[in-house]
Design a protein around this motif. Structure first.
Motif, PDB file in Angstrom:
ATOM      1  N   SER A 109       0.803  -1.225   0.000  1.00 43.72           N
ATOM      2  CA  SER A 109       0.000   0.000   0.000  1.00 43.72           C
ATOM      3  C   SER A 109       0.837   1.275   0.000  1.00 43.72           C
ATOM      4  O   SER A 109       0.330   2.357  -0.315  1.00 43.72           O
ATOM      5  N   VAL A 110       2.141   1.149   0.344  1.00 41.03           N
ATOM      6  CA  VAL A 110       2.979   2.347   0.423  1.00 41.03           C
ATOM      7  C   VAL A 110       4.173   2.295  -0.526  1.00 41.03           C
ATOM      8  O   VAL A 110       4.866   3.298  -0.694  1.00 41.03           O
ATOM      9  N   ARG A 111       4.407   1.143  -1.131  1.00 41.29           N
ATOM     10  CA  ARG A 111       5.584   1.020  -2.002  1.00 41.29           C
ATOM     11  C   ARG A 111       5.508   2.032  -3.133  1.00 41.29           C
ATOM     12  O   ARG A 111       4.482   2.187  -3.794  1.00 41.29           O
ATOM     13  N   GLY A 112       6.586   2.757  -3.342  1.00 39.68           N
ATOM     14  CA  GLY A 112       6.634   3.782  -4.371  1.00 39.68           C
ATOM     15  C   GLY A 112       6.260   5.167  -3.865  1.00 39.68           C
ATOM     16  O   GLY A 112       6.515   6.172  -4.544  1.00 39.68           O
ATOM     17  N   ARG A 113       5.667   5.228  -2.683  1.00 37.55           N
ATOM     18  CA  ARG A 113       5.304   6.521  -2.093  1.00 37.55           C
ATOM     19  C   ARG A 113       6.105   6.813  -0.830  1.00 37.55           C
ATOM     20  O   ARG A 113       6.398   7.986  -0.540  1.00 37.55           O
ATOM     21  N   PHE A 114       6.438   5.781  -0.084  1.00 37.35           N
ATOM     22  CA  PHE A 114       7.179   5.931   1.166  1.00 37.35           C
ATOM     23  C   PHE A 114       8.597   5.404   0.975  1.00 37.35           C
ATOM     24  O   PHE A 114       8.818   4.440   0.257  1.00 37.35           O
ATOM     25  N   THR A 115       9.529   6.035   1.684  1.00 39.59           N
ATOM     26  CA  THR A 115      10.917   5.591   1.655  1.00 39.59           C
ATOM     27  C   THR A 115      11.468   5.556   3.070  1.00 39.59           C
ATOM     28  O   THR A 115      11.398   6.559   3.782  1.00 39.59           O
ATOM     29  N   ILE A 116      12.005   4.402   3.447  1.00 38.23           N
ATOM     30  CA  ILE A 116      12.610   4.278   4.763  1.00 38.23           C
ATOM     31  C   ILE A 116      14.122   4.400   4.620  1.00 38.23           C
ATOM     32  O   ILE A 116      14.704   3.933   3.638  1.00 38.23           O
ATOM     33  N   SER A 117      14.731   5.050   5.595  1.00 38.89           N
ATOM     34  CA  SER A 117      16.182   5.209   5.565  1.00 38.89           C
ATOM     35  C   SER A 117      16.703   5.120   6.994  1.00 38.89           C
ATOM     36  O   SER A 117      15.928   5.226   7.957  1.00 38.89           O
ATOM     37  N   ARG A 118      18.007   4.925   7.120  1.00 39.70           N
ATOM     38  CA  ARG A 118      18.583   4.854   8.460  1.00 39.70           C
ATOM     39  C   ARG A 118      19.922   5.549   8.497  1.00 39.70           C
ATOM     40  O   ARG A 118      20.642   5.604   7.509  1.00 39.70           O
ATOM     41  N   ASP A 119      20.226   6.091   9.655  1.00 35.87           N
ATOM     42  CA  ASP A 119      21.527   6.682   9.921  1.00 35.87           C
ATOM     43  C   ASP A 119      22.082   5.906  11.099  1.00 35.87           C
ATOM     44  O   ASP A 119      21.758   6.191  12.248  1.00 35.87           O
ATOM     45  N   SER A 120      22.889   4.905  10.806  1.00 33.94           N
ATOM     46  CA  SER A 120      23.351   4.020  11.873  1.00 33.94           C
ATOM     47  C   SER A 120      24.215   4.743  12.888  1.00 33.94           C
ATOM     48  O   SER A 120      24.243   4.382  14.061  1.00 33.94           O
ATOM     49  N   ASN A 121      24.907   5.791  12.456  1.00 33.63           N
ATOM     50  CA  ASN A 121      25.754   6.533  13.389  1.00 33.63           C
ATOM     51  C   ASN A 121      24.931   7.249  14.439  1.00 33.63           C
ATOM     52  O   ASN A 121      25.409   7.492  15.545  1.00 33.63           O
ATOM     53  N   LYS A 122      23.712   7.604  14.082  1.00 29.99           N
ATOM     54  CA  LYS A 122      22.853   8.342  15.004  1.00 29.99           C
ATOM     55  C   LYS A 122      21.734   7.469  15.537  1.00 29.99           C
ATOM     56  O   LYS A 122      20.857   7.955  16.226  1.00 29.99           O
ATOM     57  N   ASN A 123      21.759   6.177  15.211  1.00 31.50           N
ATOM     58  CA  ASN A 123      20.701   5.263  15.655  1.00 31.50           C
ATOM     59  C   ASN A 123      19.322   5.822  15.327  1.00 31.50           C
ATOM     60  O   ASN A 123      18.418   5.799  16.172  1.00 31.50           O
ATOM     61  N   THR A 124      19.183   6.304  14.128  1.00 29.34           N
ATOM     62  CA  THR A 124      17.954   6.956  13.703  1.00 29.34           C
ATOM     63  C   THR A 124      17.448   6.326  12.418  1.00 29.34           C
ATOM     64  O   THR A 124      18.229   5.987  11.532  1.00 29.34           O
ATOM     65  N   ILE A 125      16.137   6.174  12.339  1.00 18.50           N
ATOM     66  CA  ILE A 125      15.524   5.841  11.068  1.00 18.50           C
ATOM     67  C   ILE A 125      14.511   6.926  10.735  1.00 18.50           C
ATOM     68  O   ILE A 125      14.015   7.634  11.617  1.00 18.50           O
ATOM     69  N   ALA A 126      14.215   7.039   9.463  1.00 25.19           N
ATOM     70  CA  ALA A 126      13.249   8.025   9.000  1.00 25.19           C
ATOM     71  C   ALA A 126      12.305   7.373   8.004  1.00 25.19           C
ATOM     72  O   ALA A 126      12.658   6.381   7.346  1.00 25.19           O
ATOM     73  N   LEU A 127      11.127   7.923   7.900  1.00 26.94           N
ATOM     74  CA  LEU A 127      10.151   7.473   6.909  1.00 26.94           C
ATOM     75  C   LEU A 127       9.677   8.695   6.142  1.00 26.94           C
ATOM     76  O   LEU A 127       8.965   9.543   6.689  1.00 26.94           O
ATOM     77  N   GLN A 128      10.117   8.798   4.906  1.00 19.74           N
ATOM     78  CA  GLN A 128       9.672   9.871   4.029  1.00 19.74           C
ATOM     79  C   GLN A 128       8.382   9.423   3.369  1.00 19.74           C
ATOM     80  O   GLN A 128       8.367   8.408   2.664  1.00 19.74           O
ATOM     81  N   MET A 129       7.321  10.161   3.597  1.00 16.46           N
ATOM     82  CA  MET A 129       6.014   9.793   3.082  1.00 16.46           C
ATOM     83  C   MET A 129       5.566  10.847   2.067  1.00 16.46           C
ATOM     84  O   MET A 129       5.352  12.006   2.433  1.00 16.46           O
ATOM     85  N   ASP A 130       5.448  10.451   0.836  1.00 14.71           N
ATOM     86  CA  ASP A 130       5.029  11.342  -0.247  1.00 14.71           C
ATOM     87  C   ASP A 130       3.682  10.889  -0.801  1.00 14.71           C
ATOM     88  O   ASP A 130       3.276   9.749  -0.626  1.00 14.71           O
ATOM     89  N   ARG A 131       3.043  11.813  -1.496  1.00 16.56           N
ATOM     90  CA  ARG A 131       1.738  11.525  -2.123  1.00 16.56           C
ATOM     91  C   ARG A 131       0.799  10.862  -1.114  1.00 16.56           C
ATOM     92  O   ARG A 131       0.200   9.822  -1.397  1.00 16.56           O
ATOM     93  N   LEU A 132       0.683  11.486   0.025  1.00 13.51           N
ATOM     94  CA  LEU A 132      -0.131  10.934   1.094  1.00 13.51           C
ATOM     95  C   LEU A 132      -1.595  10.885   0.704  1.00 13.51           C
ATOM     96  O   LEU A 132      -2.103  11.758  -0.020  1.00 13.51           O
ATOM     97  N   LYS A 133      -2.268   9.859   1.208  1.00 15.60           N
ATOM     98  CA  LYS A 133      -3.682   9.640   0.943  1.00 15.60           C
ATOM     99  C   LYS A 133      -4.448   9.631   2.267  1.00 15.60           C
ATOM    100  O   LYS A 133      -3.874   9.330   3.316  1.00 15.60           O
ATOM    101  N   PRO A 134      -5.738   9.915   2.231  1.00 17.00           N
ATOM    102  CA  PRO A 134      -6.513   9.860   3.488  1.00 17.00           C
ATOM    103  C   PRO A 134      -6.408   8.515   4.187  1.00 17.00           C
ATOM    104  O   PRO A 134      -6.421   8.461   5.421  1.00 17.00           O
TER     105      PRO A 134
END
Length: 123
Positions: free
Chosen positions: A62-87
């Protein structure tokens, strides 16, 4: 392991949001981190996950192609970029950590550490 999410907001359909999750504590035991979401009355579902070394990612259809997950291992952080959001993306989004290595899995029962959640509302 402690997880703290941020970035949830109200946004119009078609817009973008970026969620972040910072892990602290015994982060060396984490093999995979992911994002899940839940709507009241429904089961928690896997959205995206990523191995801590970045070798493997998982996305729900349901999110493939719209959401992107990434990580910064040095900062122990992950992020979720969510584009073309839907209701239908409206939910409480949770960050979670799995304490064993191997390809990331979508099932919430595999994850033992959870954040408090951050609300995303798309209208």
């Amino acid at each position: 392991v402690q997880l703290v999410e941020s970035g949830g907001e109200s946004v119009q359909a078609g817009g973008s949001l970026r969620l972040s999750c910072v892990a602290s504590g015994a982060t060396q035991v984490i093999g995979c981190m992911g994002w899940f979401r839940q709507v009241p009355g429904l089961e928690r579902e896997g959205v995206a996950s990523i191995m801590t070394d970045g070798r493997n990612t998982y996305y729900a259809d349901s999110v493939r192609g719209r959401f992107t997950i990434s990580r910064d291992s040095n900062k122990n952080t992950i992020a979720l970029q969510m584009d073309r959001l839907k209701p239908e993306d409206t939910a409480t989004y949770y960050c979670a950590a799995r304490r064993w290595s191997g390809a990331c899995t979508p099932g919430p029962n595999d994850y033992s550490d959870w954040g408090q959640g951050t609300q995303v509302t798309v209208s």
